[in-house]
Design a protein around this motif. Structure first.
Motif, PDB file in Angstrom:
ATOM      1  N   SER A  24     -13.845   3.997   4.491  1.00 46.73           N
ATOM      2  CA  SER A  24     -12.827   3.306   3.693  1.00 46.73           C
ATOM      3  C   SER A  24     -11.433   3.400   4.299  1.00 46.73           C
ATOM      4  N   VAL A  25     -11.126   4.499   4.990  1.00 49.26           N
ATOM      5  CA  VAL A  25      -9.766   4.699   5.498  1.00 49.26           C
ATOM      6  C   VAL A  25      -9.317   3.589   6.452  1.00 49.26           C
ATOM      7  N   PRO A  26     -10.106   3.185   7.463  1.00 47.74           N
ATOM      8  CA  PRO A  26      -9.657   2.100   8.341  1.00 47.74           C
ATOM      9  C   PRO A  26      -9.403   0.780   7.600  1.00 47.74           C
ATOM     10  N   VAL A  27     -10.272   0.466   6.636  1.00 42.26           N
ATOM     11  CA  VAL A  27     -10.107  -0.785   5.889  1.00 42.26           C
ATOM     12  C   VAL A  27      -8.850  -0.739   5.039  1.00 42.26           C
ATOM     13  N   LEU A  28      -8.600   0.385   4.378  1.00 43.26           N
ATOM     14  CA  LEU A  28      -7.401   0.505   3.550  1.00 43.26           C
ATOM     15  C   LEU A  28      -6.136   0.483   4.395  1.00 43.26           C
ATOM     16  N   THR A  29      -6.196   1.080   5.571  1.00 44.83           N
ATOM     17  CA  THR A  29      -5.046   1.063   6.479  1.00 44.83           C
ATOM     18  C   THR A  29      -4.695  -0.366   6.877  1.00 44.83           C
ATOM     19  N   PHE A  30      -5.702  -1.220   7.012  1.00 48.57           N
ATOM     20  CA  PHE A  30      -5.477  -2.630   7.323  1.00 48.57           C
ATOM     21  C   PHE A  30      -4.979  -3.415   6.113  1.00 48.57           C
ATOM     22  N   ILE A  31      -5.585  -3.191   4.943  1.00 48.17           N
ATOM     23  CA  ILE A  31      -5.284  -3.999   3.761  1.00 48.17           C
ATOM     24  C   ILE A  31      -3.938  -3.657   3.137  1.00 48.17           C
ATOM     25  N   TYR A  32      -3.595  -2.381   3.073  1.00 43.77           N
ATOM     26  CA  TYR A  32      -2.458  -1.947   2.264  1.00 43.77           C
ATOM     27  C   TYR A  32      -1.118  -2.569   2.671  1.00 43.77           C
ATOM     28  N   PRO A  33      -0.742  -2.564   3.953  1.00 48.82           N
ATOM     29  CA  PRO A  33       0.552  -3.177   4.303  1.00 48.82           C
ATOM     30  C   PRO A  33       0.636  -4.651   3.896  1.00 48.82           C
ATOM     31  N   ILE A  34      -0.466  -5.392   4.069  1.00 47.10           N
ATOM     32  CA  ILE A  34      -0.477  -6.808   3.678  1.00 47.10           C
ATOM     33  C   ILE A  34      -0.281  -6.927   2.169  1.00 47.10           C
ATOM     34  N   THR A  35      -0.926  -6.056   1.420  1.00 51.98           N
ATOM     35  CA  THR A  35      -0.786  -6.059  -0.036  1.00 51.98           C
ATOM     36  C   THR A  35       0.647  -5.769  -0.448  1.00 51.98           C
ATOM     37  N   ILE A  36       1.261  -4.770   0.182  1.00 49.31           N
ATOM     38  CA  ILE A  36       2.653  -4.414  -0.128  1.00 49.31           C
ATOM     39  C   ILE A  36       3.576  -5.601   0.115  1.00 49.31           C
ATOM     40  N   VAL A  37       3.403  -6.258   1.249  1.00 55.26           N
ATOM     41  CA  VAL A  37       4.268  -7.395   1.594  1.00 55.26           C
ATOM     42  C   VAL A  37       4.074  -8.537   0.603  1.00 55.26           C
ATOM     43  N   LEU A  38       2.826  -8.819   0.212  1.00 49.93           N
ATOM     44  CA  LEU A  38       2.576  -9.878  -0.776  1.00 49.93           C
ATOM     45  C   LEU A  38       3.254  -9.568  -2.109  1.00 49.93           C
ATOM     46  N   ILE A  39       3.202  -8.306  -2.530  1.00 52.52           N
ATOM     47  CA  ILE A  39       3.851  -7.915  -3.786  1.00 52.52           C
ATOM     48  C   ILE A  39       5.362  -8.126  -3.704  1.00 52.52           C
ATOM     49  N   LEU A  40       5.965  -7.665  -2.605  1.00 54.86           N
ATOM     50  CA  LEU A  40       7.417  -7.803  -2.443  1.00 54.86           C
ATOM     51  C   LEU A  40       7.832  -9.265  -2.354  1.00 54.86           C
ATOM     52  N   LEU A  41       7.054 -10.089  -1.670  1.00 49.58           N
ATOM     53  CA  LEU A  41       7.370 -11.511  -1.570  1.00 49.58           C
ATOM     54  C   LEU A  41       7.292 -12.188  -2.931  1.00 49.58           C
ATOM     55  N   THR A  42       6.355 -11.762  -3.765  1.00 53.48           N
ATOM     56  CA  THR A  42       6.219 -12.344  -5.106  1.00 53.48           C
ATOM     57  C   THR A  42       7.482 -12.127  -5.935  1.00 53.48           C
ATOM     58  N   PHE A  43       8.059 -10.930  -5.825  1.00 51.60           N
ATOM     59  CA  PHE A  43       9.246 -10.620  -6.625  1.00 51.60           C
ATOM     60  C   PHE A  43      10.539 -11.178  -6.025  1.00 51.60           C
ATOM     61  N   THR A  44      10.503 -11.580  -4.772  1.00 53.93           N
ATOM     62  CA  THR A  44      11.718 -12.109  -4.120  1.00 53.93           C
ATOM     63  C   THR A  44      11.599 -13.592  -3.781  1.00 53.93           C
ATOM     64  N   GLN A  45      10.535 -14.273  -4.249  1.00 49.15           N
ATOM     65  CA  GLN A  45      10.274 -15.645  -3.811  1.00 49.15           C
ATOM     66  C   GLN A  45      11.368 -16.634  -4.217  1.00 49.15           C
ATOM     67  N   ARG A  46      12.114 -16.316  -5.254  1.00 49.71           N
ATOM     68  CA  ARG A  46      13.202 -17.217  -5.646  1.00 49.71           C
ATOM     69  C   ARG A  46      14.293 -17.284  -4.576  1.00 49.71           C
ATOM     70  N   LEU A  47      14.417 -16.229  -3.808  1.00 46.97           N
ATOM     71  CA  LEU A  47      15.454 -16.203  -2.763  1.00 46.97           C
ATOM     72  C   LEU A  47      15.147 -17.200  -1.652  1.00 46.97           C
ATOM     73  N   PHE A  48      13.873 -17.503  -1.433  1.00 47.39           N
ATOM     74  CA  PHE A  48      13.514 -18.438  -0.358  1.00 47.39           C
ATOM     75  C   PHE A  48      12.672 -19.595  -0.897  1.00 47.39           C
ATOM     76  N   HIS A  49      12.779 -19.846  -2.225  1.00 48.57           N
ATOM     77  CA  HIS A  49      12.136 -20.989  -2.876  1.00 48.57           C
ATOM     78  C   HIS A  49      10.612 -21.022  -2.621  1.00 48.57           C
ATOM     79  N   SER A  50       9.998 -19.841  -2.608  1.00 48.14           N
ATOM     80  CA  SER A  50       8.542 -19.716  -2.427  1.00 48.14           C
ATOM     81  C   SER A  50       8.045 -20.417  -1.171  1.00 48.14           C
TER      82      SER A  50
END
Length: 427
Positions: free
Chosen positions: A335-361
Motif C-alpha cells: 500500500s505504501v508505494p500506491v499511497l505515495t503516488f496518490i496522496y500528492p495528487i489528492t492534496i492538489v485537487l483539494i486545494l484547487l477546489t477551494f481556490t478555483q474561483r481565483l482562476f475561474h475553474s
C-alpha cells in the motif's frame, strides 16, 4: 449545531477512525521520542486537516468525487477516482481494517500459532460487513448514535490510563525525526489513507444531510464543515493520546507496528482486561470503517459499471476477504508505494477546489498543477516500490523540499502557473 450535525459528525469520526488511525500514531510516538509534539502536529495536518477539507470539497459537487478530477479531463477523472476507490476499498483499506482488528483483538489471546484463526475471524467479520452494507440508509443512525459513543468511551479509558500509568521519560528521536520532525509527521499522515477515503466518505455525509432536508449547496457546505469540525476534534484528541502512549512505550521494547505497541500498552496498564478493552476499540473502529468503504465504493462503481449495488458490494467484500488473509504486513508493504503516488495528487485537487474561483475553474490550471505533481509522485511511488533510479534521483534531489518528502510542491505551483498563463493567452 443541531442534533443531526452531531450524529453525522460522530458517524464521520467512526468511519475515519479505522486501522491506519490506530497503528500509525503509536509508531510515530515510539520513533519521534522528545520530538513527539512537533511530529504529531505535522501528522494532524495530513491525518485530520486534509480529510476534513476533502469531505467539505465533496459538498461542492452534485454526484461524486469524479467531478473534482473531471476538471483535469473526464478520462483522468474516471481513472484516478477509480484508483482511489480501489485503493481505499478492496485492495488495501478494507483488508487492512480486517487484519488489524484480528491482530489486536484475537491474536493477543491465542498467539500467532493458530493458522486457521485469521481465516475464521475474517469470515465472520466480512459476513457482518456485507450484512450491514446491504442497507446503507440505516448506517448513519447505527454508527452515529450507537457505535461511536461506545468507541469513544473505550478510547478515553485507554488514554487516561496511558497518561496516568506510563511514567517513563521520552527517549531520543529516531533518525528520520531528528532534523525535520514536523514534515516527517506530515508525510506519515499519508498512511492513514484518510484524505483519499474522504472522497468516498464525503458522499455519505452529503447524502445524509440531503436525507434530512438540507438541499441548497451553501447549507450543505456549512453543515458538512460543521460536522467535519466535530470529527476533527475527536480525531486530534485520539491521535494525540494514542501517539503519546507510543512515545511512552518506546523504552519497553521494540515493536513491529503500532498494533503491537497498543497491545503491549493495554496489557501493561490493565492486564487481560486492557487487552480485551483494546480489542473492543479495534474491532468497532475497523468494522465501521470497512462498512463505510464498502458502501461508498459500491455506490461509486454501481454508477460506472452495469451491475447492481448488491452484486458489486458482494464482489468487493469477497475480494477484500481474500486479500485480508494475506496478512497485515503484506498489505502494508504494497500500500505504501500506491499511497505515495496518490496522496500528492489528492492534496492538489483539494486545494484547487477551494481556490478555483481565483482562476475561474480553468481546466488548464488543473492540468498544469496535476501534471507537475504527477511527475514527482510517480517517481516517489517507484522509489517506495524498491526501484533504483539514480539518474532521475540526481535531478529530483535538486527540487526544493525534496528531502522532506514534499518535492512535488514547487512543480505543482509551476504547472498551475503555466496553465494559468496558457488559459489567459487562449482567452
Amino acid at each position: 449545531m443541531n442534533k443531526n450535525t452531531f450524529i453525522i459528525g460522530f458517524m464521520l469520526f467512526a468511519l475515519f477512525f479505522g486501522a491506519g488511525n490506530l497503528i500509525y500514531p503509536p509508531t510515530l510516538g515510539s520513533e519521534s521520542g522528545t520530538s513527539y509534539w512537533t511530529a504529531i502536529a505535522g501528522f494532524v495536518i495530513t491525518g485530520v486537516g486534509l480529510p476534513i477539507l476533502a469531505v467539505t470539497a465533496i459538498s461542492f459537487v452534485k454526484n461524486d468525487a469524479r467531478e473534482l478530477a473531471n476538471h483535469v479531463h473526464p478520462l483522468f477523472g474516471l481513472i484516478f477516482t477509480s484508483i482511489v476507490y480501489l485503493a481505499i476499498g478492496p485492495f488495501f483499506g478494507i483488508p487492512r481494517a480486517a487484519t488489524v482488528a484480528y491482530e489486536m483483538s484475537v491474536e493477543p489471546f491465542i498467539g500467532d500459532k493458530a493458522s486457521m484463526a485469521l481465516f475464521i475471524f475474517t469470515t465472520i467479520f466480512f459476513a457482518l460487513v456485507l450484512l450491514v452494507s446491504l442497507n446503507p440508509s440505516k448506517m448513519v443512525d447505527r454508527i452515529g448514535q450507537f457505535l461511536t459513543p461506545i468507541l469513544l468511551l473505550a478510547i478515553v479509558a485507554l488514554s487516561i490510563g496511558g497518561f496516568i500509568l506510563l511514567k517513563d521519560p521520552l527517549g531520543a528521536p529516531g533518525e528520520k525525526y531528528v532534523s525535520s520532525p514536523f514534515f516527517t509527521g506530515f508525510v506519515e499522515g499519508y498512511l492513514t489513507m484518510d484524505a483519499i477515503a474522504a472522497f468516498a466518505f464525503g458522499i455519505i455525509v452529503v447524502n445524509a444531510f440531503k436525507e434530512r432536508g438540507i438541499s441548497t449547496q451553501s447549507n450543505l457546505i456549512k453543515s458538512t464543515l460543521k460536522s467535519g469540525i466535530i470529527t476533527a476534534i475527536g480525531l486530534i484528541a485520539v491521535y494525540a493520546s494514542i501517539g503519546w502512549i507510543g512515545a511512552k512505550m518506546a523504552s519497553q521494547g521494540t515493536y513491529e507496528n503500532g498494533g503491537e505497541i497498543l497491545s503491549s500498552a493495554a496489557n501493561f496498564m490493565f492486564g487481560d482486561f486492557g487487552t480485551l478493552l483494546l480489542g473492543i476499540i479495534v474491532t468497532l473502529a475497523c468494522f465501521t470503517t470497512a462498512v463505510g468503504l464498502i458502501v461508498a465504493s459500491g455506490q461509486y462503481f454501481s454508477k460506472i459499471i452495469p451491475l447492481p449495488y448488491p452484486v458489486i458490494i458482494t464482489i468487493w467484500t469477497l475480494a477484500s476477504y481474500l486479500i485480508a488473509n494475506q496478512g497485515l504486513n503484506t498489505i502494508i508493504s504494497y500500500s505504501v508505494p500506491v499511497l505515495t503516488f496518490i496522496y500528492p495528487i489528492t492534496i492538489v485537487l483539494i486545494l484547487l477546489t477551494f481556490t478555483q474561483r481565483l482562476f475561474h475553474s480553468s481546466s488548464e490550471v488543473y492540468r498544469g498543477a496535476i501534471i507537475g505533481t504527477m511527475i514527482v509522485s510517480i517517481y516517489d511511488g517507484l522509489i517506495e516500490f524498491g526501484l533504483e533510479l539514480p539518474t532521475i534521483t540526481s535531478f529530483m534531489e535538486k527540487l526544493p523540499f525534496f528531502t522532506i518528502g514534499l518535492g512535488w510542491i514547487v512543480p505543482a505551483f509551476i504547472g498551475a502557473a503555466i496553465g494559468f498563463l496558457f488559459s489567459r493567452t487562449k482567452n
